[in-house]
Motif scaffolding. Structure first.
Motif, mmCIF file in Angstrom:
data_model
loop_
_atom_site.group_PDB
_atom_site.id
_atom_site.type_symbol
_atom_site.label_atom_id
_atom_site.label_comp_id
_atom_site.label_asym_id
_atom_site.label_seq_id
_atom_site.Cartn_x
_atom_site.Cartn_y
_atom_site.Cartn_z
ATOM 1 N N LEU A 197 39.883 55.556 35.234
ATOM 2 C CA LEU A 197 41.039 54.696 34.949
ATOM 3 C C LEU A 197 41.951 55.361 33.929
ATOM 4 O O LEU A 197 43.180 55.318 34.056
ATOM 5 N N LEU A 198 41.360 55.976 32.916
ATOM 6 C CA LEU A 198 42.153 56.690 31.916
ATOM 7 C C LEU A 198 42.858 57.895 32.531
ATOM 8 O O LEU A 198 44.020 58.176 32.218
ATOM 9 N N HIS A 199 42.170 58.606 33.411
ATOM 10 C CA HIS A 199 42.794 59.766 34.061
ATOM 11 C C HIS A 199 43.977 59.341 34.923
ATOM 12 O O HIS A 199 44.927 60.113 35.089
ATOM 13 N N HIS A 200 43.918 58.136 35.465
ATOM 14 C CA HIS A 200 45.035 57.616 36.259
ATOM 15 C C HIS A 200 46.155 57.056 35.379
ATOM 16 O O HIS A 200 47.169 56.603 35.901
ATOM 17 N N GLY A 201 45.970 57.076 34.070
ATOM 18 C CA GLY A 201 47.024 56.585 33.170
ATOM 19 C C GLY A 201 47.071 55.081 33.056
ATOM 20 O O GLY A 201 48.092 54.504 32.659
ATOM 21 N N MET A 202 45.969 54.413 33.388
ATOM 22 C CA MET A 202 45.941 52.952 33.346
ATOM 23 C C MET A 202 45.695 52.451 31.918
ATOM 24 O O MET A 202 45.229 53.190 31.046
ATOM 25 N N VAL A 203 46.033 51.199 31.676
ATOM 26 C CA VAL A 203 45.872 50.571 30.368
ATOM 27 C C VAL A 203 44.591 49.743 30.412
ATOM 28 O O VAL A 203 44.476 48.820 31.226
ATOM 29 N N LEU A 204 43.629 50.067 29.552
ATOM 30 C CA LEU A 204 42.318 49.420 29.622
ATOM 31 C C LEU A 204 42.347 47.993 29.098
ATOM 32 O O LEU A 204 42.989 47.684 28.100
ATOM 33 N N CYS A 205 41.619 47.138 29.802
ATOM 34 C CA CYS A 205 41.502 45.724 29.454
ATOM 35 C C CYS A 205 40.025 45.375 29.334
ATOM 36 O O CYS A 205 39.244 45.664 30.247
ATOM 37 N N GLY A 206 39.643 44.783 28.218
ATOM 38 C CA GLY A 206 38.272 44.325 28.021
ATOM 39 C C GLY A 206 38.249 42.816 27.858
ATOM 40 O O GLY A 206 39.136 42.108 28.332
ATOM 41 N N VAL A 207 37.236 42.333 27.159
ATOM 42 C CA VAL A 207 37.084 40.899 26.903
ATOM 43 C C VAL A 207 37.064 40.689 25.393
ATOM 44 O O VAL A 207 36.144 41.144 24.722
ATOM 45 N N PRO A 208 38.069 40.018 24.829
ATOM 46 C CA PRO A 208 38.093 39.811 23.374
ATOM 47 C C PRO A 208 37.078 38.754 22.947
ATOM 48 O O PRO A 208 36.682 37.893 23.738
ATOM 49 N N GLY A 211 21.704 49.796 30.907
ATOM 50 C CA GLY A 211 22.881 50.639 30.958
ATOM 51 C C GLY A 211 24.185 49.907 31.200
ATOM 52 O O GLY A 211 25.148 50.497 31.671
ATOM 53 N N GLN A 212 24.244 48.620 30.853
ATOM 54 C CA GLN A 212 25.484 47.867 31.076
ATOM 55 C C GLN A 212 26.670 48.524 30.377
ATOM 56 O O GLN A 212 27.715 48.761 30.997
ATOM 57 N N GLU A 213 26.528 48.796 29.097
ATOM 58 C CA GLU A 213 27.679 49.304 28.343
ATOM 59 C C GLU A 213 28.030 50.734 28.735
ATOM 60 O O GLU A 213 29.211 51.068 28.849
ATOM 61 N N PRO A 260 32.221 43.157 25.218
ATOM 62 C CA PRO A 260 33.662 43.317 24.988
ATOM 63 C C PRO A 260 34.268 44.412 25.857
ATOM 64 O O PRO A 260 35.483 44.474 26.027
ATOM 65 N N TYR A 261 33.427 45.269 26.436
ATOM 66 C CA TYR A 261 33.922 46.352 27.286
ATOM 67 C C TYR A 261 34.238 45.860 28.700
ATOM 68 O O TYR A 261 34.896 46.566 29.466
ATOM 69 N N GLY A 262 33.735 44.679 29.033
ATOM 70 C CA GLY A 262 33.952 44.105 30.356
ATOM 71 C C GLY A 262 32.805 43.190 30.720
ATOM 72 O O GLY A 262 31.750 43.214 30.081
#
Length: 200
Positions: free
Chosen positions: A136-147, A124-126, A162-164
């Motif tokens: 985080l989205l509900h708080h209006g934050m800007v999501l950052c993953g791993v390119p 269940g990692q992803e 890539p999700y983290g």
């Protein structure tokens, strides 16, 4: 009053130590960025009783997070072991108590991302990372993953998405973070720190 030094809050819950190790590696990545620092904090376990059952300061490891730590951060990384494809209850409990920050917009436009550790490779990692992003989205934050510009993401045979950042801890003897997993954690931390300064 907000702290003068800009910091990324690395907020996590860890039971066996692997998620805590990831938090430290993410902190190392943040430290590569001039002008910002890592503030590593944990949350206490939740208890079915209604009385205070833990000291205000943990016996070892990172200090417990306060709501002020969260309110004044320039960026946020949240980490948890997987629990049925979702974050563990202690971290969820802490986030559920941040309604006042949501109402005030304290976290709006700040970069944030998630990291996790699982016992089984496909445990269940992803889904954990994706469901951790909902608050985080509900708080209006800007999501950052791993390119995929991070080479370890293409080379890893254990954790890393890539999700983290993620870590495969194993179901028997706990596996330490692999070199690839460490690289993904540090790359994520550096990217989050860079974005935090740019969006500040």
């Amino acid at each position: 009053m907000p702290p003068e030094n800009a910091y990324v809050l690395v907020l996590y819950y860890s039971r066996s130590g692997q998620t805590a190790d990831m938090a430290s590696q993410i902190g190392r990545g943040i430290a590569r960025v001039n002008g910002i620092e890592a503030r590593i904090r944990t949350v206490p376990p939740v208890s079915p009783d209604t009385d205070s059952s833990l000291p205000a300061v943990p016996d070892h490891g990172a200090p417990y997070a306060s709501k002020d730590d969260l309110a004044h951060c320039a960026g946020l990384a949240i980490g948890s072991p997987t629990r049925f494809g979702n974050m563990a209850a202690p971290l969820k409990h802490f986030l559920d108590g941040t309604g006042d920050l949501w109402l005030s917009g304290a976290l709006t436009n700040k970069p944030a991302g998630a990291f996790t550790s699982t016992g089984s490779l496909h445990g269940g990692q992803e889904t954990t990372l994706l469901t951790m992003m909902m608050p985080l989205l509900h708080h209006g934050m800007v999501l950052c993953g791993v390119p995929y510009a991070e080479p370890a993401l293409n080379e890893t045979t254990s954790g890393g998405t890539p999700y983290g950042p993620s870590h495969w801890a194993g179901t028997g003897e706990q596996l330490p973070l692999s070199d690839h997993e460490k690289s993904v954690c540090q790359s994520f931390g550096e990217r989050l720190g860079t974005l935090a300064l740019k969006l500040r």
